[in-house]
Design an enzyme around this catalytic site. Structure first.
Site, PDB file in Angstrom:
ATOM      1  N   LYS A 194       0.821  -1.214   0.000  1.00 50.95           N
ATOM      2  CA  LYS A 194       0.000   0.000   0.000  1.00 50.95           C
ATOM      3  C   LYS A 194       0.860   1.271   0.000  1.00 50.95           C
ATOM      4  O   LYS A 194       0.567   2.224  -0.732  1.00 50.95           O
ATOM      5  CB  LYS A 194      -0.928  -0.021   1.219  1.00 50.95           C
ATOM      6  CG  LYS A 194      -1.822   1.182   1.380  1.00 50.95           C
ATOM      7  CD  LYS A 194      -2.937   0.885   2.363  1.00 50.95           C
ATOM      8  CE  LYS A 194      -2.417   0.446   3.723  1.00 50.95           C
ATOM      9  NZ  LYS A 194      -1.865   1.556   4.521  1.00 50.95           N
ATOM     10  N   ARG A 269     -11.245   3.750  10.118  1.00 51.29           N
ATOM     11  CA  ARG A 269     -11.190   2.342  10.527  1.00 51.29           C
ATOM     12  C   ARG A 269     -12.558   1.826  10.964  1.00 51.29           C
ATOM     13  O   ARG A 269     -12.730   0.628  11.117  1.00 51.29           O
ATOM     14  CB  ARG A 269     -10.201   2.170  11.688  1.00 51.29           C
ATOM     15  CG  ARG A 269      -8.755   2.481  11.343  1.00 51.29           C
ATOM     16  CD  ARG A 269      -8.161   1.431  10.422  1.00 51.29           C
ATOM     17  NE  ARG A 269      -6.737   1.620  10.230  1.00 51.29           N
ATOM     18  CZ  ARG A 269      -5.984   0.882   9.404  1.00 51.29           C
ATOM     19  NH1 ARG A 269      -6.553  -0.088   8.701  1.00 51.29           N
ATOM     20  NH2 ARG A 269      -4.710   1.119   9.257  1.00 51.29           N
ATOM     21  N   ARG A 308      10.240  -9.891   4.085  1.00 52.38           N
ATOM     22  CA  ARG A 308      10.581  -8.522   4.495  1.00 52.38           C
ATOM     23  C   ARG A 308      11.222  -8.513   5.872  1.00 52.38           C
ATOM     24  O   ARG A 308      12.107  -7.704   6.161  1.00 52.38           O
ATOM     25  CB  ARG A 308       9.324  -7.643   4.483  1.00 52.38           C
ATOM     26  CG  ARG A 308       9.599  -6.169   4.700  1.00 52.38           C
ATOM     27  CD  ARG A 308       8.331  -5.345   4.521  1.00 52.38           C
ATOM     28  NE  ARG A 308       7.471  -5.397   5.695  1.00 52.38           N
ATOM     29  CZ  ARG A 308       6.298  -4.752   5.793  1.00 52.38           C
ATOM     30  NH1 ARG A 308       5.872  -4.032   4.765  1.00 52.38           N
ATOM     31  NH2 ARG A 308       5.572  -4.833   6.888  1.00 52.38           N
ATOM     32  N   ARG A 314      11.840  -5.478  11.880  1.00 55.29           N
ATOM     33  CA  ARG A 314      10.588  -5.411  12.630  1.00 55.29           C
ATOM     34  C   ARG A 314      10.222  -6.789  13.154  1.00 55.29           C
ATOM     35  O   ARG A 314      10.101  -7.754  12.393  1.00 55.29           O
ATOM     36  CB  ARG A 314       9.459  -4.882  11.733  1.00 55.29           C
ATOM     37  CG  ARG A 314       9.608  -3.435  11.359  1.00 55.29           C
ATOM     38  CD  ARG A 314       8.490  -2.964  10.430  1.00 55.29           C
ATOM     39  NE  ARG A 314       7.163  -3.267  10.947  1.00 55.29           N
ATOM     40  CZ  ARG A 314       6.036  -2.865  10.359  1.00 55.29           C
ATOM     41  NH1 ARG A 314       6.097  -2.137   9.248  1.00 55.29           N
ATOM     42  NH2 ARG A 314       4.863  -3.181  10.882  1.00 55.29           N
TER      43      ARG A 314
END
Length: 370
Positions: A194, A269, A308, A314
């Site tokens: 995105k 959201r 990734r 992360r």
């Protein structure tokens, strides 16, 4: 639904139902006051033809109808030059004359009407207007009957036109002060790409990308009033109220008032947030045109994120359980919004598998249709 007339866009302003109810109210009031008279109703062409037609059809007593034609508009601005083009033919001596105007703004046309009837020896001259712009009115002539007070903004429909167009519309539309903008809510599950696509789209269409996360971090880091307020909730482990988030987004939109449009990323959201965003955009004389969601199968997403995670550093990209939970949470939230925007025919799902260029092309096909 927006209406485009030549180069301008107009938004819904007064419904057909409200117009007809207002006409009926005016008919009732005038009929009661003139029940012992045989009035002559005079319409001002071209704009008043629909109003006069509906008015006399509803009028319960005998009456006469005629028209005069004046010219006082050029495009969307009222001009000072008023010309009498078509005049009256019958004798009006000792008759009650009711001028039926579609709209009174500056009062220049009304001044000419009074000049025309000055030497007609009428019993009384009554002014009735369906729409009235008090902010624009600069004359001292009395308005005996007013249907609706409206803001000093250009309108079309129900006899009113823009360069000859729009008279046939049964409702009234108001000129949009911000013309055609592309505003999209961009969604995609974790790993859908995105952020990458948002960067391509903002450059291709000259849009402003508003990432809620970035906006929060900016406000908190720079200790703005909104950032300080948001941090006070976060420090207590509480959710930041939607009002605070909307105020932050409003500030971002205000900073970019001349933008061609916006990409909203990370907001809304919930249905309540989507409704709040609609209110915000409406206050800017704009709207959300589409919710665009990148669609990618779960296993592809998991594979992408695990790959990734090898370089991103992360922790949530390295744990498959956490990844699957994030994807599940995304779908739970998106499903609600999918229904919200689908009900407005604004939901577009786009295949998010393929090369970056292929996905950008698919997204562009959606935006090009908006």
């Amino acid at each position: 639904m927006l209406v485009k007339l030549q180069d301008l866009y107009f938004k819904p302003f007064i419904s057909e139902e409200k117009i007809q109810a207002t006409v009926q109210q005016m008919v009732d009031a005038i009929a009661e006051d003139l029940k012992d008279e045989m009035p002559i109703f005079v319409g001002i062409l071209n704009g008043s033809f629909m109003f006069v037609s509906d008015f006399v059809k509803k009028y319960p007593h005998p009456c006469e109808v005629t028209f005069i034609k004046l010219a006082s508009y050029d495009g969307v601005k009222s001009t000072e030059d008023i010309q009498r083009l078509i005049g009256l033919t019958q004798d009006l001596t000792d008759r009650t004359v009711v001028i039926l105007e579609d709209i009174i703004d500056s009062g220049n046309t009304l001044e000419e009407v009074h000049r025309i009837f000055k030497n007609e020896n009428v019993k009384q001259l009554i002014i009735a207007t369906l729409f009235y712009k008090p902010e624009a009115y600069k004359k001292d002539f009395k308005l005996h009957y007013v249907g609706l007070d409206i803001p000093n903004k250009f309108i079309v429909g129900y006899g009113l036109d823009y360069n000859g167009l729009g008279r046939d519309l049964p409702a009234v539309y108001q000129l949009k002060t911000t013309q055609h903008m592309i505003n999209i809510v961009l969604f995609g599950p974790p790993g859908a790409g995105k952020g990458t696509q948002a960067n391509f789209l903002k450059d291709k269409y000259n849009l402003v990308h508003i990432s809620t996360g970035d906006v929060f971090r900016y406000n908190i880091k720079n200790e703005t009033a909104l950032g300080t307020l948001a941090k006070s909730y976060m420090d207590k482990g509480e959710l930041v109220p939607d009002e605070v988030t909307i105020d932050m987004l409003n500030a971002e939109v205000e900073k970019n008032a001349d933008a061609n449009g916006f990409i909203f990323d990370g907001f809304p959201r919930t249905n309540a947030q989507a409704e709040a965003l609609d209110v915000l955009m409406n206050s800017k004389d704009s709207q959300i045109n589409a919710m665009v969601a990148l669609e990618v199968e779960d296993e592809v997403l998991v594979g992408r994120l695990l790959e990734r995670g090898k370089t991103s550093g992360r922790a949530d990209d390295a744990d498959e359980g956490i990844i699957r939970n994030r994807i599940k949470e995304y779908y739970n939230k998106t499903a609600i919004l999918k229904d919200y925007y689908s009900a407005q025919e604004k939901y577009f799902g786009v295949d998010g598998v393929g090369s970056i260029e292929e996905i950008t092309e698919r997204l562009s096909e959606v935006l090009d249709r908006l």
